[in-house]
Design an enzyme around this catalytic site. Structure first.
Site, short mmCIF file in Angstrom:
data_model
loop_
_atom_site.label_atom_id
_atom_site.label_comp_id
_atom_site.label_asym_id
_atom_site.label_seq_id
_atom_site.Cartn_x
_atom_site.Cartn_y
_atom_site.Cartn_z
N LYS A 60 4.21 3.62 -3.34
CA LYS A 60 3.72 2.39 -3.98
C LYS A 60 2.22 2.28 -3.74
CE LYS A 60 2.79 -1.49 -2.58
NZ LYS A 60 1.56 -1.70 -3.39
N GLU A 109 -13.14 -6.89 10.99
CA GLU A 109 -13.49 -5.76 10.14
C GLU A 109 -14.28 -6.27 8.95
OE1 GLU A 109 -11.16 -1.72 8.78
OE2 GLU A 109 -10.04 -3.60 8.79
#
Length: 494
Positions: free
Chosen positions: A191, A398
């Site tokens: 996916k 991040e």
């Protein structure tokens, strides 16, 4: 800074998009989603819709898993040499079609075309590497210590795998999983990210052309990842889950995988430190900083997030680094000379901008980052911040964008302690001329990967992966195929 934005796709681009399958690839055939739904794929440089692809439902996902399960025994029994040759053909085809695949990747993800070409080369190498590993899967033999029996071990494929790949490296993160799985004898359901499905769909067609049998590789695209994938993860026919993405999603998937006790490998978020010691070669350090920070527009889990620079060289390093960042060309990745493409979504631009603004409010200073960028598209100017407080959000999270946050340090122990002061542990970098320090610091950094005087560390022949909240398991290298193999022990009396 030069800014360029190209919106004219032209006939070649239209041809390229039209050639990409837009259905679900299940059991060797392309089909529409069972609900008839589609999802749009947009160019982040222009906002334009490139095409629409099938939007899979839970029923489609289960059909893909059923195909993988049905094909598993046949693929596992396929001779290793045959699996190897299929992977080698896939490598050759990818290399042959570099320009088309790279252009497609730039269209849907945004990275400059030169970087997309580099990703195609990197991605193809996983097929070549694991083509060579497919024929080197081996077990062991020994006599039991008491002499009463023979002890044999054999390696066998784990079984049907579920693979969830991210948008930032839409090709390489796929081949890094698909390559070893095929080599080991595993079937799979892949996916890809809803933002960048076209590259994976093109790869599925290429693998079929290379000779991968029906049902071995199945690809489903969907806008409802959780709803489609959770039933597959909880299905007893699945035997392994591999995911590359955020730590938050990774934690949820690990919880779901516990029900069936799946083999799991997770490549999650990062907060990479980049340390510049007082004895560093500053020319090399600046080059390394540019590579570690700006690869993939900074949208990489291995991207340098926190720069720790010794106070004696901080001013010179910061000035030189900012000059290089300011000189980059922002614009559509297909335009000639562009070195910084758009971020993946408008939301991503907002999130990175908020981190920068928060750092400035906390006392950081911008050395660059206010240059104009194209008004249309998800663009953000490369930014360098100095005097960043250690507790600012930008130093704890991040960044995933073209922003470098610099702090200073006074001694080696201080730098190591601050570098390790994060829940993440994927990639790290440092520059020094002292070989003893190089070994000492490499041992003390709590990361799965360490770059010593190197700003790019990814290599198909090396094990890629992290520790702590950056995940577990390794991709690439000799270790990569082990993630798709089970060890069986056989006792045989003498």
């Amino acid at each position: 800074m030069t800014n360029t934005n190209t919106t004219d796709q032209g006939p070649d681009i239209a041809r390229l998009i039209d050639a990409v399958p837009t259905g679900l690839f299940i059991d060797g055939a392309w089909r529409k989603a069972s609900g008839g739904g589609t999802l749009e794929v947009r160019n982040p440089a222009t906002g334009e819709v490139l095409t629409s692809v099938a939007d899979a439902t839970e029923q489609d996902g289960l059909a893909a898993l059923a195909a993988a399960d049905e094909a598993q025994s046949r693929w596992a029994a396929t001779p290793p040499r045959e699996r190897s040759e299929i992977l080698r053909r896939a490598f050759d085809l990818l290399v042959e079609r570099t320009e088309d695949v790279a252009t497609l990747m730039t269209l849907e993800m945004g990275k400059p075309l030169a970087e997309s070409r580099g990703e195609v080369a990197y991605a193809a190498e996983f097929f070549r590497w694991f083509a060579e590993e497919a024929v080197r899967i081996h077990g062991s033999y020994m006599t039991a210590p008491n002499g009463a029996s023979h002890l044999l071990t054999m390696k066998q494929p784990v079984g049907p795998c579920l693979m969830v790949t991210p948008w930032n490296f839409p090709l390489a993160m796929g081949t890094r999983k698909i390559g070893p799985a095929l080599a080991a004898g595993c079937t799979m359901v892949v996916k890809p990210a809803s933002e960048t499905p076209l590259t994976m769909l093109a790869l599925a067609a290429l693998l079929a052309e290379a000779g991968v049998p029906a049902g071995v590789v199945n690809v489903i695209t969907t806008s409802s990842s959780g709803a489609v994938m959770e039933p597959l993860i909880r299905d007893p026919r699945a035997r392994k889950l591999t995911f590359t993405g955020s730590t938050a999603i990774g934690r949820k998937l690990v919880e779901q995988s516990a029900e069936q006790l799946l083999r799991v490998s997770m490549e999650l978020g990062g907060n990479a430190p980049f340390i510049v010691f007082d004895d560093a070669d500053l020319d090399a350090a600046v080059d390394g900083a540019m590579a570690a920070k700006m690869r993939n527009i900074g949208e990489a889990c291995t991207a340098a997030n926190r720069f720790f620079v010794h106070e004696s060289v901080a001013s010179e390093f910061g000035t030189r680094f900012a000059e290089r960042m300011c000189a980059m060309t922002v614009g559509d990745g297909l335009a000639e000379g562009v070195t910084v493409g758009p971020l993946i979504t408008e939301k991503a631009v907002g999130e990175v901008t908020a981190l920068v603004e928060g750092a400035v409010e906390a006392g950081a200073t911008k050395l660059c980052g206010d240059e104009a960028v194209p008004e249309v598209g998800n663009f953000l100017a490369p930014t360098v911040l100095v005097d960043v407080p250690g507790q600012a959000d930008i130093a704890r999270q991040e960044i995933f964008g073209p922003v470098a946050a610099l702090q200073t340090f006074t001694d080696e122990d201080d730098a190591i302690a601050r570098a390790n002061d994060t829940e993440y542990g994927l990639a790290s970098y440092f520059y020094t001329r002292d070989h003893a320090r190089a070994m000492r610091v490499a041992e003390k950094l709590q990361y799965g990967m360490v770059g010593v005087n190197a700003g790019v560390i990814s290599n198909p022949a090396a094990p890629f992966g992290g520790v702590k909240a950056s995940g577990f398991g390794r991709e690439g290298g000799f270790e990569g195929i082990e993630e798709y193999l089970e060890t069986k022990y056989v006792a045989m009396p003498r």
